[in-house]
Structures are given as structure tokens and as C-alpha cells.
Design a protein around this motif. Structure first.
Motif, PDB file in Angstrom:
ATOM      1  N   ALA A  29       0.771  -1.504  -0.217  1.00  0.00           N
ATOM      2  CA  ALA A  29      -0.264   0.175  -0.582  1.00  0.00           C
ATOM      3  C   ALA A  29       0.742   1.117  -0.186  1.00  0.00           C
ATOM      4  O   ALA A  29       0.496   1.977  -0.550  1.00  0.00           O
ATOM      5  CB  ALA A  29      -0.740  -0.196   1.276  1.00  0.00           C
ATOM      6  N   GLU A  30       2.186   1.585   0.441  1.00  0.00           N
ATOM      7  CA  GLU A  30       3.059   2.162   0.939  1.00  0.00           C
ATOM      8  C   GLU A  30       2.974   3.034  -0.389  1.00  0.00           C
ATOM      9  O   GLU A  30       3.847   2.269  -1.330  1.00  0.00           O
ATOM     10  CB  GLU A  30       3.558   2.343   1.969  1.00  0.00           C
ATOM     11  N   PRO A  31       3.589   4.098  -0.397  1.00  0.00           N
ATOM     12  CA  PRO A  31       3.204   4.949   0.723  1.00  0.00           C
ATOM     13  C   PRO A  31       1.501   5.744   0.152  1.00  0.00           C
ATOM     14  O   PRO A  31       1.796   6.770   0.833  1.00  0.00           O
ATOM     15  CB  PRO A  31       4.668   5.959  -0.326  1.00  0.00           C
ATOM     16  N   THR A  32       1.853   5.393  -1.014  1.00  0.00           N
ATOM     17  CA  THR A  32       0.121   6.357  -1.694  1.00  0.00           C
ATOM     18  C   THR A  32      -1.199   6.032  -0.737  1.00  0.00           C
ATOM     19  O   THR A  32      -2.970   6.520  -0.501  1.00  0.00           O
ATOM     20  CB  THR A  32      -0.685   6.097  -3.035  1.00  0.00           C
ATOM     21  N   TYR A  33      -0.814   3.878  -0.574  1.00  0.00           N
ATOM     22  CA  TYR A  33      -2.606   3.507   0.229  1.00  0.00           C
ATOM     23  C   TYR A  33      -2.110   3.160   2.129  1.00  0.00           C
ATOM     24  O   TYR A  33      -1.283   3.468   1.921  1.00  0.00           O
ATOM     25  CB  TYR A  33      -3.102   2.914  -0.626  1.00  0.00           C
ATOM     26  N   THR A  34      -3.132   3.338   1.962  1.00  0.00           N
ATOM     27  CA  THR A  34      -3.507   1.782   3.612  1.00  0.00           C
ATOM     28  C   THR A  34      -3.262   0.051   3.546  1.00  0.00           C
ATOM     29  O   THR A  34      -3.806   0.130   2.476  1.00  0.00           O
ATOM     30  CB  THR A  34      -4.566   2.909   4.741  1.00  0.00           C
ATOM     31  N   TYR A  37      -6.592  -0.083   2.747  1.00  0.00           N
ATOM     32  CA  TYR A  37      -7.302  -0.141   1.402  1.00  0.00           C
ATOM     33  C   TYR A  37      -7.375  -1.160   1.026  1.00  0.00           C
ATOM     34  O   TYR A  37      -8.292  -2.230   0.155  1.00  0.00           O
ATOM     35  CB  TYR A  37      -7.360   0.313   0.327  1.00  0.00           C
ATOM     36  N   GLU A  51      -6.068   4.528 -11.122  1.00  0.00           N
ATOM     37  CA  GLU A  51      -4.824   4.697 -10.533  1.00  0.00           C
ATOM     38  C   GLU A  51      -4.105   3.548  -9.614  1.00  0.00           C
ATOM     39  O   GLU A  51      -2.768   3.721  -9.458  1.00  0.00           O
ATOM     40  CB  GLU A  51      -5.486   6.336  -9.931  1.00  0.00           C
ATOM     41  N   ALA A  52      -5.564   2.781  -8.822  1.00  0.00           N
ATOM     42  CA  ALA A  52      -5.010   2.603  -7.543  1.00  0.00           C
ATOM     43  C   ALA A  52      -3.957   1.230  -8.157  1.00  0.00           C
ATOM     44  O   ALA A  52      -3.314   0.735  -7.549  1.00  0.00           O
ATOM     45  CB  ALA A  52      -5.983   1.987  -6.727  1.00  0.00           C
ATOM     46  N   HIS A  55      -0.669   1.783  -9.259  1.00  0.00           N
ATOM     47  CA  HIS A  55       0.162   1.733  -8.207  1.00  0.00           C
ATOM     48  C   HIS A  55       0.783   0.199  -7.661  1.00  0.00           C
ATOM     49  O   HIS A  55       1.653  -0.142  -8.017  1.00  0.00           O
ATOM     50  CB  HIS A  55      -0.404   2.113  -7.063  1.00  0.00           C
ATOM     51  N   ARG A  59       3.935  -1.993  -7.644  1.00  0.00           N
ATOM     52  CA  ARG A  59       4.486  -2.379  -6.869  1.00  0.00           C
ATOM     53  C   ARG A  59       4.860  -3.703  -6.920  1.00  0.00           C
ATOM     54  O   ARG A  59       6.067  -4.386  -6.157  1.00  0.00           O
ATOM     55  CB  ARG A  59       3.369  -2.276  -5.439  1.00  0.00           C
TER      56      ARG A  59
END
Length: 447
Positions: A29-34, A37, A51-52, A55, A59
């Protein structure tokens, strides 16, 4: 890109890839999401945004499309590359080899839900069926291709429609073939969909059925329109090979959009190569017109050019049909033995289900040659066989002429009642040159 998978499917895919990579939900998740999520996403309780997904794909070190659809990276481009290879194989005349390639590609495209690639493979299988004379199977492939393209614009559906019409024509169902071609032409022209490639394909394909139905004026017009629309092609095979090589290089470098552009150019060039069969029909038509006007030397040249183009494409059925027209010209030029030998050679490639009208024309001409040689028994046998073939195909103009020939033969041999029956049959099928009962000709494109 095609529709992405359902959230639950994507969630399970993300979780498996994450575990395989040895990442925690927080690390993913990092750094954009938790982490919460990611947990919700993996459980399939949220539809992730592009977008998600981009990301998370980054990763995980996978392609965005692979994460969204489960397809291997660049699968669509790779399939299109191999479809152009199959097109090349078909364009060089190796229809059976091409059919094997297309069948494997169709199975792969179906497995991954790639609709356009499925349609392309089905069209290729249909063309292979036409080249090998397996008309029933070819028609089924064209129908399936048409169904796959049901939501596409009409120009995109034209190759499937035209393929279906050609199978009906070659099976002797002339009127229905013309109906399919003319109604599609009308829809394109009246709707302002003036796609040159689609129009060329349809006009060139209409020439044969028009001729066989006695609609000579329409055939001549279709031939001129097709030739006016025909692209100027030098040696497309060389250029296409170059584009395929470039596409491979670009694909290896990850430049997918550029690779797709090169493949599109290669595919178009192979399509133009296949158009040589259609353009051969135009030379065939010109040969016929020259023969009708008494210019037999030019007619022979045009028909030999058509036959040479068709032989190069290994289009055996079409080549046999042209051979019948050429034999007629040879007979009229006083070379009856050469004409008869050519007819006997091609009759094995023609039948009531494959080229019925030209099979009948071969028997008709052999009957005339037999009459010239005073062999009335052989002449009558050929005329009767031709009559049976033409009645099945509904070729009205040819049928009327054949009944006259048979009637004259019967009258000369003293069988007056039988001769009258033949004449009456012919009168029932009589048509004026250049006309049919098809209704108005289709609208014309603005050339």
C-alpha cells in the motif's frame, strides 16, 4: 483494452501476487494507500480505480493489463503478430497451413476473451475454406466472425458479409449471393460510409454472380468501380515482411503502441495481397467483355492474366472457372482441341456444389465441340448435364441459351416433340442482356 475482471477476481489475483512476492499489505500500500484499503481490495469489497491498480501493478512488478484482466503482458500484440504470420501464409497460397495457424490462434483468443482477434482468426479460416473448396465450413466461420463483430460499424463487418456471399455464390446460390452484396453496398453508400476497401471488396465480389445471372451491364459497372477503387500496390509482400520484423523489434523493447502500428500496416498489406484474387476477377470481366465484342486476342490476354494471378494465389476454384471462359475464346479462335483438353482438365475441380455455373458452361462448350465433330450423342449428353446444373443454380440467361442449343440438336436428329419441350423450357427462362429480376442497382459511391 477489454473489460476488466470483477473486483473479487482482481482481489484474489492481487493477494496471490503479493504473497508470491513476499510483501505485506502495508508494503504493497505505501506510500499512497493504506493497509486497510489493500485488505478491502483483496477481499473483493471495492472496485479499484485505474490509478490504484497502476500503483499496485508497479509495486508487484506486473503489467497493468495483466493485473486487471489476468492476461499475460502484451498478449494482444503477440496474437496480432501471429495473425499477420497466418495472413502471410494464406497470401502465399498455403491455405491448409494457414488454417492450422488460424485454428490455434482462434483457440488462444477465445481462451483470453479477445473478441477482435477471434473475428480475425475466423475470417482467416473462412478464406482458407474458400481456397480449399470447403464451402460449408467456410460459411460457418464467416457467420461466427459476423456474430463476433455484431456491435462493430458496417465497414468492419464487410469482410465477413462478403465471405458469406462468396460461399453462397460458389455453391450455386446466385440470387442470394447478389442480395447480400447489393444490400450491403446500398447500406454503405446510402449511409455515407464510403470505405474504399469495403466497397472494392464488395464490387469485385459481385462481378461473378452478375455475369452468371446474365446481368452483364451491372457486372461491367461493378468491374469499373472496383478498378477505380483499387489501391496501387507495388510489392506489398516485401513491405509487409519489413513491418513484421520491425514489430518484433519494437515488441522486444516494450514499445507496444509502435509495434501495434507496424502490425496494422503489415496486416493491411497482406489484405491487399489477397485482393489480387478480386482484381483477377476484374481482368476476367474485361476478357469476357472483349470476347463479346469479338476482340478475341485481347480476351485471351486478359483471361490468361486473370488465370496467372489466380494460379499464383493457388485459388484453384476461381482459376478453374476462368479456364472455362478461356476455353470458349480458344474454341472461337479455331483451337477446339486445345479448348477441349483444358475443359476436361478443370471439370474435376467443378461440381454442382462447387462452381455449378462454370461446370455447366464446360459441358455446354464440350457439347458444341462434339457437335462440330458430328458426335451428336456426346453433344446431347453434355447439354443435358449442363441443363441439370443450370436449373439448380437458377442461371436464367445461360439456361435459355442452352435450351436453344439442345432444341436445335434434337430437331436436327428428328425428335421434334422433344425439341419443342426444350424450346418451351428456354422461353420460360429468357432474360434480356444486362437485366435481372433483382430490382434497382445499388447506390454508387462518390468517386
Amino acid at each position: 483494452m477489454a473489460e476488466r475482471d470483477e473486483p473479487g477476481v482482481i482481489g484474489r489475483r492481487v493477494q496471490k501476487l503479493r504473497v508470491d512476492k513476499g510483501l505485506t499489505q502495508r508494503q504493497l500500500a505505501e506510500p499512497t494507500y493504506t493497509p486497510a484499503y489493500v485488505s478491502t481490495l483483496e477481499a473483493g469489497r471495492v472496485r479499484p480505480s485505474d490509478e490504484a491498480l497502476r500503483h499496485i501493478a508497479g509495486r508487484l512488478g506486473v503489467d497493468f493489463e495483466e493485473l486487471a484482466t489476468g492476461r499475460p503482458a502484451h498478449l494482444g500484440t503477440d496474437l496480432r503478430l501471429r495473425l499477420t504470420e497466418a495472413q502471410r501464409t494464406l497470401a502465399t497460397g498455403a491455405a491448409e497451413d494457414a488454417a492450422r495457424q488460424y485454428a490455434a490462434l482462434l483457440a488462444e483468443a477465445e481462451r483470453h476473451g479477445l473478441v477482435e482477434e477471434q473475428a480475425t482468426a475466423l475470417l482467416g479460416l473462412g478464406e482458407c475454406g474458400i481456397d480449399t473448396g470447403d464451402l460449408t465450413t467456410a460459411r460457418a466461420h464467416f457467420e461466427r466472425a459476423e456474430a463476433r463483430l455484431a456491435d462493430a460499424p458496417l465497414p468492419a463487418r464487410v469482410p465477413a458479409l462478403r465471405g458469406r456471399a462468396v460461399t453462397h455464390y460458389l455453391a450455386g446460390e446466385l440470387r442470394y449471393a447478389v442480395y447480400l452484396l447489393e444490400s450491403t453496398l446500398d447500406e454503405l453508400n446510402r449511409g455515407g460510409l464510403h470505405d474504399p476497401d469495403a466497397l472494392l471488396l464488395l464490387y469485385a465480389s459481385a462481378i461473378g454472380p452478375y455475369m452468371d445471372m446474365g446481368a452483364h451491364a451491372r457486372a461491367a459497372q461493378a468491374a469499373e468501380l472496383a478498378l477505380a477503387l483499387a489501391p496501387q500496390v507495388g510489392d506489398p509482400a516485401l513491405v509487409a515482411r519489413m513491418h513484421r520484423s520491425v514489430a518484433r523489434t519494437l515488441l522486444a523493447e516494450g514499445r507496444i503502441a509502435e509495434a501495434d502500428a507496424s502490425l496494422a500496416k503489415a496486416s493491411e498489406l497482406y489484405r491487399q495481397l489477397q485482393l489480387r484474387t478480386e482484381l483477377a476477377n476484374c481482368h476476367w470481366m474485361r476478357g469476357y467483355v472483349s470476347a463479346q465484342h469479338g476482340d478475341l486476342a485481347r480476351a485471351e490476354d486478359e483471361l490468361r492474366q486473370a488465370q496467372s494471378m489466380l494460379d499464383a494465389q493457388r485459388a484453384a476454384l476461381y482459376s478453374s472457372q476462368v479456364a472455362v471462359e478461356l476455353a470458349d475464346v480458344l474454341h472461337r479462335r479455331g483451337r477446339s482441341d486445345e479448348a477441349a483438353a483444358q475443359l476436361h482438365r478443370v471439370l474435376g475441380d467443378l461440381s454442382s456444389e462447387r462452381g455449378a455455373v462454370h461446370s455447366a458452361a464446360a459441358h455446354r462448350l464440350l457439347g458444341i465441340i462434339a457437335e462440330d465433330a458430328r458426335d451428336t450423342e456426346a453433344a446431347e449428353e453434355h447439354y443435358v448435364r449442363a441443363l441439370s446444373l443450370l436449373e439448380r443454380a437458377g442461371a436464367a440467361g445461360d439456361l435459355a441459351d442452352l435450351c436453344r442449343l439442345l432444341g436445335d440438336l434434337l430437331r436436327r436428329t428428328g425428335r421434334t416433340e422433344a425439341a419443342l419441350d426444350a424450346y418451351r423450357t428456354g422461353l420460360g427462362h429468357r432474360t434480356a442482356p444486362g437485366t435481372t429480376t433483382l430490382g434497382p442497382a445499388p447506390a454508387q459511391p462518390p468517386l
